[in-house]
Design an enzyme around this catalytic site. Structure first.
Site, PDB file in Angstrom:
ATOM      1  CD  GLU A 274      33.206  23.680   2.995  1.00  0.00           C
ATOM      2  OE1 GLU A 274      33.342  22.995   4.027  1.00  0.00           O
ATOM      3  OE2 GLU A 274      32.652  24.803   2.981  1.00  0.00           O
TER       4      GLU A 274
ATOM      5  CG  ASN B 140      26.436  23.964   5.445  1.00  0.00           C
ATOM      6  OD1 ASN B 140      26.565  22.844   5.953  1.00  0.00           O
ATOM      7  ND2 ASN B 140      27.250  24.974   5.741  1.00  0.00           N
ATOM      8  CD  GLU B 141      27.529  24.413  10.128  1.00  0.00           C
ATOM      9  OE1 GLU B 141      28.103  25.500  10.269  1.00  0.00           O
ATOM     10  OE2 GLU B 141      28.032  23.328  10.485  1.00  0.00           O
TER      11      GLU B 141
ATOM     12  CE1 TYR C 160      33.667  18.987  11.374  1.00  0.00           C
ATOM     13  CE2 TYR C 160      31.915  20.565  11.776  1.00  0.00           C
ATOM     14  CZ  TYR C 160      32.708  19.854  10.891  1.00  0.00           C
ATOM     15  OH  TYR C 160      32.532  20.002   9.535  1.00  0.00           O
TER      16      TYR C 160
ATOM     17  CD  GLU D  66      29.669  20.432   7.791  1.00  0.00           C
ATOM     18  OE1 GLU D  66      30.409  20.973   8.652  1.00  0.00           O
ATOM     19  OE2 GLU D  66      29.117  21.055   6.875  1.00  0.00           O
TER      20      GLU D  66
ATOM     21  CD  GLN E 251      35.554  19.620   4.446  1.00  0.00           C
ATOM     22  OE1 GLN E 251      36.080  19.717   3.352  1.00  0.00           O
ATOM     23  NE2 GLN E 251      34.883  20.644   4.994  1.00  0.00           N
TER      24      GLN E 251
HETATM   25  O1  AHR Z   1      33.751  21.454   7.608  1.00  0.00           O
HETATM   26  C1  AHR Z   1      34.114  22.780   7.753  1.00  0.00           C
HETATM   27  C2  AHR Z   1      32.929  23.707   8.018  1.00  0.00           C
HETATM   28  O2  AHR Z   1      32.346  23.395   9.232  1.00  0.00           O
HETATM   29  C3  AHR Z   1      31.782  23.617   7.045  1.00  0.00           C
HETATM   30  O3  AHR Z   1      31.978  24.373   5.909  1.00  0.00           O
HETATM   31  C4  AHR Z   1      30.639  24.158   7.826  1.00  0.00           C
HETATM   32  O4  AHR Z   1      29.399  23.659   7.405  1.00  0.00           O
HETATM   33  C5  AHR Z   1      30.987  23.790   9.250  1.00  0.00           C
HETATM   34  O5  AHR Z   1      30.816  24.836  10.114  1.00  0.00           O
END
Ligand code: AHR
Length: 524
Positions: A48, A193-194, A273, A328, A377
């Site tokens: 990103e 995205n989200e 995450y 992600e 990332q």
């Molecule tokens: O990876 C960091 C951020 O986490 C991304 O931009 C977003 O999609 C997520 O919330």
């Protein structure tokens, strides 16, 4: 998977058994049985425009004293090539929903803002052509995320026409004038995205109306991607297991089930995450066994999420046409002291290596549905493969796990049974070992075993049916401490070492060090 859980339950009941007996783990691999293909795309990456992920991490510019090819760092490209990176998701993340591709092509690149990530200047010097050059240099496929939040279907449609048409349209001529007469190949397209959060805080009904429009009009015209190798479209899916995400994911899959010819997509994304506490994030180094075990317990929640959404998708798509795309995932820690909090800078320790193996194994166990994943990332951001500081580069423990797992790319899953045993710290109990096996295209059998226990070695006794094993060779990754890291001053603290074993009475016996990840190939 069920086999693994049952085994774990059994061993909890027998915890009172003498410690020495619990240190031996018998692993049975039936090489005559085959599961799903472990799609190489589950080893995908995410880059990103965030902090030093792209600028400095990939792009230094053609005039930089750091050795580069057309502005892209040579050291980073060489390191990534060794990982056989299958695909890279770009330009975000939250950034994608504010990205306007026209600002990143041609000789004039206006400076814009990156409001999501530190409010810094986005120079736009790394744009479409630079990304696709990078992709080509590392030998990966492009996974573009189009701007649904603040862009228009027309803007996204024109981006794809610019990239992919072979006809002499005005956009194709502009592409040629910018240095690329041939159409580009775009393998994957993320539609938003989200969108339930940073991508526009949309309701699912609103998102579905956008998805229908974007999936209809944002076309790939590349002649080589019409019948075969068609671009796969990925819809925004859940961001965790909360009820609102269940509702979102079900609504998207219901729309797919009742689709007409004009709507199609091939993947449902899942973001998850490992954090433990968003308000008080754990540190990426300097932690003890309490945080080690707590964090790994949290990472194993991926299994529940993937199972849950796979089961839900089975209702609407029993033939498993739509992939669950975990685009992600990874460890999210507190920013390193002194770093810009908007840049999401963290260290990467041996704990992250263990965490990586556990998650990759979960994806492999669900290979029939999870056919793509992107760790967050790639460089200098969150759970990175690579850290850079000006001309210096260091490979992280996570990098080495990805390297050790290369043989699992597109290999066929082979069932493994074992008593996982238990590792306990305080009130946390985790499966002590984890393992997967797979056969590569050449028929070679590979086995991965993780020893989660930071204190005790494990003796692994591997029984194989379907083949006669003579020996095994491979690599093992461990380090002196659970929070050992590779730094610019000490870059090899966590690096793989060779490991081998000979068959004894038809079985392979291996001693795995505490807190280690091991990958071996079996010689017949
Ligand atoms: O990876 C960091 C951020 O986490 C991304 O931009 C977003 O999609 C997520 O919330």
């Amino acid at each position: 998977m069920r086999v693994r859980l049952i085994s774990f339950a059994l061993i909890i009941v027998t915890l009172a058994a003498p410690l020495a007996a619990a240190q031996k783990v018998e692993v049975t691999v039936d090489a005559s049985k085959a599961g799903a293909k472990i799609d190489r795309n589950i080893f995908g990456q995410f880059a990103e425009h965030l902090g030093h992920g792209v600028y400095e991490g990939i792009w230094v510019g053609p005039r930089s004293p750091i050795p580069n090819t057309r502005g892209i760092r040579n050291d980073v490209v060489a390191a990534l090539k060794a990982l056989k990176v299958p695909n890279v998701r770009w330009p975000g993340g939250c950034f994608a929903d504010e990205y306007h591709w026209r600002k990143g092509i041609g000789p004039e690149r206006p400076e814009t803002l990156n409001p999501n990530w530190g409010g810094v200047i986005e120079p736009n010097t790394f744009g479409t052509h630079e990304f696709l050059d990078f992709i080509e240099q590392i030998g990966a496929e492009a996974y573009l995320s189009v701007n649904v939040g603040s862009g228009t279907p027309q803007e996204a449609a024109e981006w794809l026409e610019y990239l992919t048409t072979a006809q002499p349209t005005a956009l194709a001529k502009e592409r040629a004038a910018n240095g690329h007469p041939a159409p580009y190949r775009i393998a994957f397209l993320g539609i938003g995205n989200e969108s339930w959060d940073c991508g526009g805080n949309m309701t699912v009904d609103y998102y579905l109306s956008q998805l229908k429009i974007y999936s209809r009009f944002v076309r790939n015209f590349n002649p080589a991607q019409q019948d075969k190798q068609q671009m796969l479209k990925i819809a925004v899916g859940p961001g965790g297991g909360e009820p609102r995400f269940n509702e979102w994911a079900e609504a998207v899959m219901k729309a797919w089930q009742h689709r007409q010819w004009s709507l199609d997509f091939n993947g449902l994304s899942l973001h998850s995450y490992t954090v433990v506490n968003w308000d008080k994030k754990f540190a990426s180094t300097g932690f003890g066994e309490a945080e080690y075990s707590q964090f790994l317990k949290a990472t194993l929640e991926m299994e529940g999420l993937v199972s849950k959404y796979s089961d839900m998708m089975d209702k609407y798509d029993p033939q498993k046409k739509v992939a669950l795309v975990v685009d992600e995932w990874g460890a999210w820690y507190a920013p390193l002291p002194g770093s810009n909090p908007g840049f999401l800078v963290q260290q990467n320790s041996l704990r992250d290596a263990i965490l990586t193996a556990l998650n990759l194994n979960i994806f492999a166990h669900h290979a029939d549905r999870v056919r793509m994943a992107n760790i967050a990332q790639m460089i200098n951001v969150l759970q990175a493969m690579i850290l850079t500081d000006k001309e210096k580069m260091v490979l992280t423990p996570t990098y080495y796990v990805y390297k050790m797992y290369v043989p699992f790319q597109d290999a066929t899953f082979v069932p493994v049974t074992f008593n996982a045993g238990a590792y306990t710290h305080g009130d946390i109990t985790l499966p002590r070992v984890d393992a997967i096996a797979a056969k590569d295209k050449a028929g070679k059998l590979w086995l991965e075993i993780t020893n989660v226990d930071p204190n005790q070695a494990v003796e692994i006794e591997v029984s194989l049916s379907g083949i006669t094993a003579k020996s095994a060779t491979g690599e093992t990754l461990t380090a002196p401490k659970i929070d050992s890291v590779n730094s610019f001053d000490a870059p090899n603290t966590v690096a793989p070492k060779p490991i081998s074993a000979k068959a004894q009475g038809g079985k392979l016996v291996l001693k795995l060090e505490p807190k280690s990840v091991t990958v071996i190939s079996i010689e017949q």
